[in-house]
Design a protein around this motif. Structure first.
Motif, mmCIF file in Angstrom:
data_model
loop_
_atom_site.group_PDB
_atom_site.id
_atom_site.type_symbol
_atom_site.label_atom_id
_atom_site.label_comp_id
_atom_site.label_asym_id
_atom_site.label_seq_id
_atom_site.Cartn_x
_atom_site.Cartn_y
_atom_site.Cartn_z
ATOM 1 N N VAL A 182 0.838 -1.202 0.000
ATOM 2 C CA VAL A 182 0.000 0.000 0.000
ATOM 3 C C VAL A 182 0.873 1.252 0.000
ATOM 4 O O VAL A 182 0.640 2.194 -0.766
ATOM 5 C CB VAL A 182 -0.966 -0.006 1.205
ATOM 6 N N LEU A 183 1.902 1.268 0.837
ATOM 7 C CA LEU A 183 2.790 2.430 0.892
ATOM 8 C C LEU A 183 3.558 2.630 -0.415
ATOM 9 O O LEU A 183 3.757 3.769 -0.851
ATOM 10 C CB LEU A 183 3.757 2.308 2.069
ATOM 11 N N MET A 184 3.981 1.542 -1.033
ATOM 12 C CA MET A 184 4.671 1.669 -2.323
ATOM 13 C C MET A 184 3.728 2.217 -3.388
ATOM 14 O O MET A 184 4.105 3.082 -4.183
ATOM 15 C CB MET A 184 5.238 0.313 -2.766
ATOM 16 N N GLY A 185 2.508 1.732 -3.410
ATOM 17 C CA GLY A 185 1.536 2.235 -4.379
ATOM 18 C C GLY A 185 1.195 3.689 -4.143
ATOM 19 O O GLY A 185 1.103 4.485 -5.084
ATOM 20 N N TYR A 186 1.024 4.057 -2.888
ATOM 21 C CA TYR A 186 0.731 5.443 -2.547
ATOM 22 C C TYR A 186 1.900 6.352 -2.923
ATOM 23 O O TYR A 186 1.714 7.420 -3.496
ATOM 24 C CB TYR A 186 0.416 5.547 -1.052
ATOM 25 N N GLY A 187 3.113 5.898 -2.625
ATOM 26 C CA GLY A 187 4.301 6.678 -2.982
ATOM 27 C C GLY A 187 4.459 6.831 -4.481
ATOM 28 O O GLY A 187 4.823 7.899 -4.978
ATOM 29 N N ARG A 202 2.051 6.845 -6.604
ATOM 30 C CA ARG A 202 1.000 7.779 -7.044
ATOM 31 C C ARG A 202 1.391 9.222 -6.728
ATOM 32 O O ARG A 202 1.183 10.126 -7.533
ATOM 33 C CB ARG A 202 -0.319 7.413 -6.362
ATOM 34 N N LEU A 203 1.974 9.441 -5.548
ATOM 35 C CA LEU A 203 2.434 10.782 -5.198
ATOM 36 C C LEU A 203 3.539 11.258 -6.134
ATOM 37 O O LEU A 203 3.610 12.441 -6.480
ATOM 38 C CB LEU A 203 2.955 10.812 -3.756
ATOM 39 N N ALA A 204 4.409 10.351 -6.534
ATOM 40 C CA ALA A 204 5.525 10.709 -7.412
ATOM 41 C C ALA A 204 5.093 10.793 -8.861
ATOM 42 O O ALA A 204 5.898 11.151 -9.717
ATOM 43 C CB ALA A 204 6.647 9.672 -7.270
ATOM 44 N N ALA A 205 3.844 10.474 -9.144
ATOM 45 C CA ALA A 205 3.319 10.464 -10.515
ATOM 46 C C ALA A 205 4.135 9.536 -11.403
ATOM 47 O O ALA A 205 4.446 9.839 -12.536
ATOM 48 C CB ALA A 205 3.272 11.879 -11.087
ATOM 49 N N GLY A 206 4.495 8.409 -10.872
ATOM 50 C CA GLY A 206 5.263 7.447 -11.647
ATOM 51 C C GLY A 206 6.127 6.599 -10.743
ATOM 52 O O GLY A 206 5.730 6.232 -9.655
ATOM 53 N N CYS A 207 7.323 6.358 -11.192
ATOM 54 C CA CYS A 207 8.213 5.480 -10.445
ATOM 55 C C CYS A 207 9.506 6.214 -10.109
ATOM 56 O O CYS A 207 9.643 7.409 -10.348
ATOM 57 C CB CYS A 207 8.489 4.220 -11.249
ATOM 58 N N ASN A 208 10.472 5.481 -9.601
ATOM 59 C CA ASN A 208 11.717 6.100 -9.183
ATOM 60 C C ASN A 208 12.505 6.705 -10.342
ATOM 61 O O ASN A 208 13.269 7.635 -10.152
ATOM 62 C CB ASN A 208 12.583 5.105 -8.414
ATOM 63 N N GLY A 265 14.313 14.029 -12.046
ATOM 64 C CA GLY A 265 14.428 15.264 -11.276
ATOM 65 C C GLY A 265 15.870 15.706 -11.104
ATOM 66 O O GLY A 265 16.193 16.887 -11.219
ATOM 67 N N THR A 266 16.751 14.747 -10.834
ATOM 68 C CA THR A 266 18.151 15.080 -10.649
ATOM 69 C C THR A 266 18.778 15.544 -11.963
ATOM 70 O O THR A 266 19.538 16.515 -11.985
ATOM 71 C CB THR A 266 18.918 13.867 -10.088
ATOM 72 N N ALA A 267 18.459 14.883 -13.053
ATOM 73 C CA ALA A 267 19.023 15.254 -14.351
ATOM 74 C C ALA A 267 18.572 16.639 -14.798
ATOM 75 O O ALA A 267 19.302 17.330 -15.512
ATOM 76 C CB ALA A 267 18.635 14.215 -15.405
ATOM 77 N N SER A 268 17.387 17.066 -14.367
ATOM 78 C CA SER A 268 16.894 18.387 -14.751
ATOM 79 C C SER A 268 17.209 19.441 -13.687
ATOM 80 O O SER A 268 16.680 20.537 -13.733
ATOM 81 C CB SER A 268 15.393 18.341 -15.019
ATOM 82 N N PHE A 269 18.089 19.093 -12.753
ATOM 83 C CA PHE A 269 18.519 20.003 -11.679
ATOM 84 C C PHE A 269 17.347 20.516 -10.840
ATOM 85 O O PHE A 269 17.359 21.635 -10.370
ATOM 86 C CB PHE A 269 19.331 21.181 -12.235
ATOM 87 N N SER A 270 16.350 19.674 -10.655
ATOM 88 C CA SER A 270 15.209 20.019 -9.820
ATOM 89 C C SER A 270 15.489 19.540 -8.396
ATOM 90 O O SER A 270 16.080 18.479 -8.191
ATOM 91 C CB SER A 270 13.947 19.353 -10.360
ATOM 92 N N GLY A 326 15.662 11.090 -3.359
ATOM 93 C CA GLY A 326 16.728 10.139 -3.059
ATOM 94 C C GLY A 326 17.008 10.031 -1.573
ATOM 95 O O GLY A 326 17.169 8.934 -1.025
ATOM 96 N N ILE A 327 17.050 11.178 -0.887
ATOM 97 C CA ILE A 327 17.291 11.182 0.561
ATOM 98 C C ILE A 327 16.175 10.442 1.293
ATOM 99 O O ILE A 327 16.423 9.582 2.141
ATOM 100 C CB ILE A 327 17.427 12.631 1.084
ATOM 101 N N PHE A 328 14.929 10.757 0.939
ATOM 102 C CA PHE A 328 13.814 10.098 1.629
ATOM 103 C C PHE A 328 13.680 8.630 1.236
ATOM 104 O O PHE A 328 13.202 7.820 2.025
ATOM 105 C CB PHE A 328 12.518 10.875 1.413
ATOM 106 N N ALA A 329 14.121 8.266 0.039
ATOM 107 C CA ALA A 329 14.138 6.852 -0.331
ATOM 108 C C ALA A 329 15.123 6.091 0.547
ATOM 109 O O ALA A 329 14.833 4.981 1.013
ATOM 110 C CB ALA A 329 14.492 6.695 -1.805
#
Length: 149
Positions: free
Chosen positions: A67-72, A74-80, A87-92, A99-102
């Motif tokens: 459930v937590l993986m699915g919710y995460g 969905r929050l990320a609008a995709g996968c890792n 996000g890292t490649a686009s300097f966001s 990455g830190i929270f993962a």
């Protein structure tokens, strides 16, 4: 759930009327399950057990983890890949934060495994490069070490 804005989106409503086999993401997911099943079967790690013999805490931990993986996701609008690497490649800022929270979530998950009666696997002593599949060391012919030319 029917009141969610997603279900009122005409493009999504149209996709719901089609076969699940016409959706590339669903077909990819079916392939992942099949590949994992075949990999476990061919590697000798596929074991069927009586589900009643598995403690309820393990069932609960597996369910909550899913459930937590699915919710995460969905929050990320995709996968890792989209959340961290994109996000890292686009300097966001969200990429490194993800990455830190993962890593923090992984550390928490490893600490919670014993509460679900799951053991944390330890690396073999004295041989950090041991690669075993089905109890057989794949690097045995190399003396347990991978030679780099």
């Amino acid at each position: 759930m029917v009141e969610w804005a997603l279900f009122h989106n005409p493009a999504f409503a149209e996709r719901l009327q089609e076969s699940v086999l016409k959706d590339p993401t669903s077909v990819t997911n079916f392939g992942l399950f099949l590949g994992a099943f075949l990999g476990a079967a061919l590697g000798g790690a596929l074991r069927f057990r009586d589900l009643r013999r598995i403690p309820w805490t393990t069932h609960l931990g597996v369910f909550l983890g899913g459930v937590l993986m699915g919710y995460g996701a969905r929050l990320a609008a995709g996968c890792n890949i989209g959340a961290y690497l994109g996000g890292t490649a686009s300097f966001s800022l969200h990429g490194p934060l993800w990455g830190i929270f993962a890593l923090l979530g992984t550390a928490l998950g490893v600490r919670l495994r014993p509460a679900c009666r799951l053991e944390n696997e330890r690396a073999p002593q004295g041989n950090s490069l041991a690669l075993e599949v089905g109890g057989e060391n794949l690097l045995q012919g190399l003396g347990g070490r991978k030679e780099i030319p």
